[in-house]
Write an enzyme that holds these catalytic residues in place. Structure first.
Site, PDB file in Angstrom:
ATOM      1  N   HIS A  17      -2.493  -4.688  -0.944  1.00 54.64           N
ATOM      2  CA  HIS A  17      -3.481  -3.976  -1.950  1.00 54.64           C
ATOM      3  C   HIS A  17      -4.885  -3.704  -1.487  1.00 54.64           C
ATOM      4  O   HIS A  17      -5.235  -2.684  -1.673  1.00 54.64           O
ATOM      5  CB  HIS A  17      -3.576  -4.874  -3.148  1.00 54.64           C
ATOM      6  CG  HIS A  17      -2.366  -5.420  -3.669  1.00 54.64           C
ATOM      7  ND1 HIS A  17      -1.903  -6.888  -4.090  1.00 54.64           N
ATOM      8  CD2 HIS A  17      -1.128  -4.661  -4.266  1.00 54.64           C
ATOM      9  CE1 HIS A  17      -0.791  -6.730  -4.600  1.00 54.64           C
ATOM     10  NE2 HIS A  17      -0.059  -5.829  -4.792  1.00 54.64           N
ATOM     11  N   LYS A  41       6.125 -11.975 -18.756  1.00 55.17           N
ATOM     12  CA  LYS A  41       6.109 -12.293 -17.397  1.00 55.17           C
ATOM     13  C   LYS A  41       5.391 -13.728 -17.178  1.00 55.17           C
ATOM     14  O   LYS A  41       4.368 -13.753 -17.826  1.00 55.17           O
ATOM     15  CB  LYS A  41       5.313 -11.183 -16.558  1.00 55.17           C
ATOM     16  CG  LYS A  41       5.766 -11.015 -14.981  1.00 55.17           C
ATOM     17  CD  LYS A  41       5.516  -9.714 -14.263  1.00 55.17           C
ATOM     18  CE  LYS A  41       5.445  -9.621 -12.911  1.00 55.17           C
ATOM     19  NZ  LYS A  41       4.988  -8.695 -12.418  1.00 55.17           N
ATOM     20  N   ARG A  90       5.394   0.647   0.690  1.00 53.00           N
ATOM     21  CA  ARG A  90       5.661  -0.181   1.866  1.00 53.00           C
ATOM     22  C   ARG A  90       6.851   0.290   2.634  1.00 53.00           C
ATOM     23  O   ARG A  90       6.923   0.071   3.927  1.00 53.00           O
ATOM     24  CB  ARG A  90       5.879  -1.509   1.429  1.00 53.00           C
ATOM     25  CG  ARG A  90       4.667  -2.388   1.127  1.00 53.00           C
ATOM     26  CD  ARG A  90       4.868  -3.790   0.341  1.00 53.00           C
ATOM     27  NE  ARG A  90       5.747  -3.554  -0.460  1.00 53.00           N
ATOM     28  CZ  ARG A  90       6.186  -4.319  -1.705  1.00 53.00           C
ATOM     29  NH1 ARG A  90       5.288  -5.461  -1.671  1.00 53.00           N
ATOM     30  NH2 ARG A  90       6.865  -4.263  -2.525  1.00 53.00           N
ATOM     31  N   SER A 127       3.236  -9.567  -3.139  1.00 59.50           N
ATOM     32  CA  SER A 127       2.908 -10.708  -3.903  1.00 59.50           C
ATOM     33  C   SER A 127       4.068 -11.669  -4.152  1.00 59.50           C
ATOM     34  O   SER A 127       3.487 -12.978  -4.018  1.00 59.50           O
ATOM     35  CB  SER A 127       2.328 -10.194  -5.295  1.00 59.50           C
ATOM     36  OG  SER A 127       1.187  -9.273  -5.151  1.00 59.50           O
TER      37      SER A 127
END
Length: 156
Positions: A17, A41, A90, A127
């Site tokens: 990030h 979440k 990515r 993450s």
């Protein structure tokens, strides 16, 4: 002024990030790091911790702002007058996922999505991997900026 919104949960901010934001400030007048709030979440870090990690990491970069938001990213962009969404890629799976979102966002609004490829040295960092390393007491410090440091209560 050309502003871009860089949305995510940033649970936590990673070096991937960080790299995208650092490169984004060379392309835009302002990068608004937008922490999405999803009540369904379960996060490892509180909203305040995630916000602080980002603010501290970019304390010397006036072109980076940190905000939180709920709801659709394109609606938030319209609300604050931002025409671009910045996303990092990515791998091919990221591309396919992000492409579908970008097409959807384009059909809902005039907002363009700008993609940056992650640097090779950070392309493996996610993450979710960082959270797993933290949970298992591994050395997560190689994966995150110095501002991201864990208190013991996160190890449970």
């Amino acid at each position: 002024m050309k502003s871009a919104l860089f949305p995510g949960s940033f649970d936590p901010l990673t070096l991937g990030h960080y790299d995208i934001i650092k490169r984004g400030v060379t392309l835009f007048d302002e990068i608004i790091v937008a922490i999405g709030v999803n009540s369904d979440k379960k996060y490892m870090f509180t909203l305040n911790e995630r916000k602080r990690f980002i603010e501290e990491a970019f304390a010397s970069e006036p072109k980076v702002k940190v905000v939180t938001y709920k709801g659709l990213t394109v609606d938030f962009c319209k609300e604050i007058g931002v025409d671009f969404i910045l996303r990092g890629l990515r791998n091919p799976a990221d591309f396919e996922f992000e492409k579908a979102i970008a097409h959807t966002n384009r059909s809902l609004s005039e907002i363009e999505t700008v993609f940056l490829l992650t640097a090779a040295r950070t392309s493996y960092i996610a993450s979710s991997i960082v959270r797993d390393v933290i949970r298992n007491h591994g050395d997560y410090t190689k994966l995150v900026p110095d501002s991201v440091r864990v208190k013991q209560h996160h190890f449970k």
